[in-house]
Motif scaffolding. Sequence first.
Motif, mmCIF file in Angstrom:
data_model
loop_
_atom_site.group_PDB
_atom_site.id
_atom_site.type_symbol
_atom_site.label_atom_id
_atom_site.label_comp_id
_atom_site.label_asym_id
_atom_site.label_seq_id
_atom_site.Cartn_x
_atom_site.Cartn_y
_atom_site.Cartn_z
ATOM 1 N N THR A 76 40.529 33.540 36.264
ATOM 2 C CA THR A 76 40.153 34.192 37.508
ATOM 3 C C THR A 76 40.489 33.316 38.703
ATOM 4 O O THR A 76 40.170 32.129 38.725
ATOM 5 C CB THR A 76 38.648 34.515 37.506
ATOM 6 O OG1 THR A 76 38.368 35.390 36.417
ATOM 7 C CG2 THR A 76 38.223 35.167 38.805
ATOM 8 N N CYS A 126 41.219 44.802 42.268
ATOM 9 C CA CYS A 126 41.670 43.512 41.759
ATOM 10 C C CYS A 126 42.783 43.716 40.737
ATOM 11 O O CYS A 126 42.807 44.697 39.987
ATOM 12 C CB CYS A 126 40.508 42.762 41.097
ATOM 13 S SG CYS A 126 39.142 42.462 42.212
ATOM 14 N N SER A 167 31.340 39.413 48.233
ATOM 15 C CA SER A 167 30.656 40.205 47.214
ATOM 16 C C SER A 167 31.593 40.721 46.126
ATOM 17 O O SER A 167 31.140 41.082 45.033
ATOM 18 C CB SER A 167 29.930 41.384 47.873
ATOM 19 O OG SER A 167 30.839 42.228 48.568
ATOM 20 N N ARG A 168 32.888 40.764 46.405
ATOM 21 C CA ARG A 168 33.832 41.257 45.404
ATOM 22 C C ARG A 168 34.341 40.153 44.488
ATOM 23 O O ARG A 168 35.175 40.390 43.617
ATOM 24 C CB ARG A 168 35.018 41.941 46.094
ATOM 25 C CG ARG A 168 34.685 43.305 46.656
ATOM 26 C CD ARG A 168 35.931 44.002 47.177
ATOM 27 N NE ARG A 168 36.010 43.945 48.633
ATOM 28 C CZ ARG A 168 37.031 44.402 49.334
ATOM 29 N NH1 ARG A 168 38.076 44.936 48.715
ATOM 30 N NH2 ARG A 168 37.029 44.321 50.653
ATOM 31 N N THR A 211 38.556 48.425 41.194
ATOM 32 C CA THR A 211 37.885 47.507 42.129
ATOM 33 C C THR A 211 38.849 46.904 43.136
ATOM 34 O O THR A 211 38.444 46.172 44.027
ATOM 35 C CB THR A 211 37.205 46.368 41.362
ATOM 36 O OG1 THR A 211 38.193 45.621 40.639
ATOM 37 C CG2 THR A 211 36.166 46.911 40.394
ATOM 38 N N ASP A 229 33.832 37.428 41.503
ATOM 39 C CA ASP A 229 33.005 37.027 40.368
ATOM 40 C C ASP A 229 32.838 35.512 40.461
ATOM 41 O O ASP A 229 33.646 34.747 39.936
ATOM 42 C CB ASP A 229 33.679 37.440 39.055
ATOM 43 C CG ASP A 229 32.798 37.195 37.831
ATOM 44 O OD1 ASP A 229 31.924 36.303 37.900
ATOM 45 O OD2 ASP A 229 32.991 37.873 36.810
ATOM 46 N N ARG A 230 31.783 35.086 41.142
ATOM 47 C CA ARG A 230 31.631 33.667 41.453
ATOM 48 C C ARG A 230 31.530 32.807 40.198
ATOM 49 O O ARG A 230 32.124 31.739 40.113
ATOM 50 C CB ARG A 230 30.402 33.456 42.344
ATOM 51 C CG ARG A 230 30.435 34.232 43.653
ATOM 52 C CD ARG A 230 29.434 33.695 44.670
ATOM 53 N NE ARG A 230 28.120 33.481 44.121
ATOM 54 C CZ ARG A 230 27.175 34.416 44.018
ATOM 55 N NH1 ARG A 230 27.436 35.656 44.410
ATOM 56 N NH2 ARG A 230 25.980 34.127 43.521
ATOM 57 N N GLU A 231 30.775 33.272 39.233
ATOM 58 C CA GLU A 231 30.600 32.472 38.019
ATOM 59 C C GLU A 231 31.908 32.330 37.248
ATOM 60 O O GLU A 231 32.223 31.248 36.736
ATOM 61 C CB GLU A 231 29.529 33.084 37.119
ATOM 62 C CG GLU A 231 29.296 32.270 35.853
ATOM 63 C CD GLU A 231 28.068 32.704 35.081
ATOM 64 O OE1 GLU A 231 28.075 32.564 33.847
ATOM 65 O OE2 GLU A 231 27.095 33.165 35.712
ATOM 66 N N CYS A 232 32.676 33.404 37.195
ATOM 67 C CA CYS A 232 33.937 33.351 36.452
ATOM 68 C C CYS A 232 34.936 32.409 37.128
ATOM 69 O O CYS A 232 35.662 31.670 36.465
ATOM 70 C CB CYS A 232 34.527 34.746 36.319
ATOM 71 S SG CYS A 232 35.817 34.850 35.057
ATOM 72 N N TRP A 251 22.251 34.159 48.078
ATOM 73 C CA TRP A 251 22.497 34.049 46.646
ATOM 74 C C TRP A 251 21.297 33.436 45.922
ATOM 75 O O TRP A 251 20.945 33.849 44.835
ATOM 76 C CB TRP A 251 23.750 33.216 46.390
ATOM 77 C CG TRP A 251 25.001 33.870 46.886
ATOM 78 C CD1 TRP A 251 25.191 35.196 47.131
ATOM 79 C CD2 TRP A 251 26.230 33.221 47.205
ATOM 80 N NE1 TRP A 251 26.485 35.416 47.592
ATOM 81 C CE2 TRP A 251 27.140 34.221 47.663
ATOM 82 C CE3 TRP A 251 26.665 31.906 47.186
ATOM 83 C CZ2 TRP A 251 28.434 33.940 48.053
ATOM 84 C CZ3 TRP A 251 27.962 31.605 47.570
ATOM 85 C CH2 TRP A 251 28.841 32.623 47.994
ATOM 86 N N THR A 296 41.529 38.876 37.858
ATOM 87 C CA THR A 296 40.255 38.817 37.150
ATOM 88 C C THR A 296 40.512 38.814 35.650
ATOM 89 O O THR A 296 41.064 39.765 35.109
ATOM 90 C CB THR A 296 39.368 40.029 37.515
ATOM 91 O OG1 THR A 296 39.142 40.021 38.918
ATOM 92 C CG2 THR A 296 38.038 39.957 36.786
ATOM 93 N N SER A 334 38.109 37.241 32.668
ATOM 94 C CA SER A 334 36.979 36.427 32.211
ATOM 95 C C SER A 334 37.202 35.847 30.817
ATOM 96 O O SER A 334 36.659 34.801 30.485
ATOM 97 C CB SER A 334 35.694 37.263 32.220
ATOM 98 O OG SER A 334 35.853 38.414 31.409
#
Length: 360
Positions: free
Chosen positions: A90, A106, A135-136, A104, A138-141, A356, A83, A85
């Motif tokens: 990512t 990660c 859910s874990r 987390t 970061d889809r946008e990243c 979503w 991770t 950003s």
Amino acid sequence: MTDESDNNSSSPPNELPSEFSFPRHAKYFEMMSGCLPSMLEEYDSIRMSILFFSLSGMDLLNTLDRCQGKDKIIDWIYSTMLTDSKALKTGFRGFNIGSEFSPTGCLEYCLFDTGHLAMTYTAIASLLILGDDLSRIDRECIAKTIGNLQTAEGSFLSCLEGGECDMRYIYCACCVCYILNDWRFVDKKRITDFIRQSVSFDFGIGQGPCLEGHGGSTFCGLASLALMGELDQCIGGKVKERIKKWCVFRQVTGFHGRPNKRVDTCYSFWIGGALKLLDANNLTSQHDLIEYLFSTENSITGGFSKWPDHSTDPLHSYMAISGLSLLGYPGVKPVDVRLNISSSAVERLKVLHLHWLNIV
């Protein structure tokens, strides 16, 4: 290729006698999802891909319930996630390098550390197969990172630190964007232009413009277009018919990937999948394809090999099962040819997409 009497219309798969051993193949995939044999130790750096072949193989054989410790496997997959950003790195690695974990679970950013596009695809696909809700992630990243990997020509780098850049990574990028339901950060037009320019003189699709047509890159190009909803618009008319012809001509008994090359088990999916996307898989002899696949089967330990009388491996074993699925072989679950995972896993993905959208 074959005479009319051998056509698949007169020899449907369920009429073929078979020694096909579901339990042995399920056991083979179960073994490969855990400890790799010493002969495969050189592939430890891409363990994520091997895990994907194993899990998806068990899924298509409807034996995923034999997979022990699903929660631990899910945690291991997330432990390979990087991770970052700020630098847009990512993604997932192919293995766990033993770095310190954040709260987390990660891996934290460190210099020269980056995810890999193919491992990101196989990691997220594996999570879907296992029923995880993603859910874990970061889809946008991840979506931004995918956009950052796209080149000016329209293809994608395998990772930001450099590496290969060809049709395989277009496919991986399109799969990830489709699964995450986020295409905002990629240029679809540049992708479609790159694929169109990669159609070779004989109408196979190469790894890039001016390169030899190849069964694997033909599938990757067509599947990428299908995932973007651009297949008919980009590949139509005479070009589509000639790509069909190129694919059909890849059959000897099984399929090979290029003219004058040996038949190879994995092309039961690469070429078979391309024909499926073109609505042309009825133009080949299913009987001959299945006979070839059975000739590469190890009925003692399970698994399939590249060629008859050779060692089995996870990739060819999974591609053989996927190929049988495309042929509608009894007892093998349907595969969604675009994402190369089971249709049941894709149904779960549709539920996630709706969830979503409701959150947004």
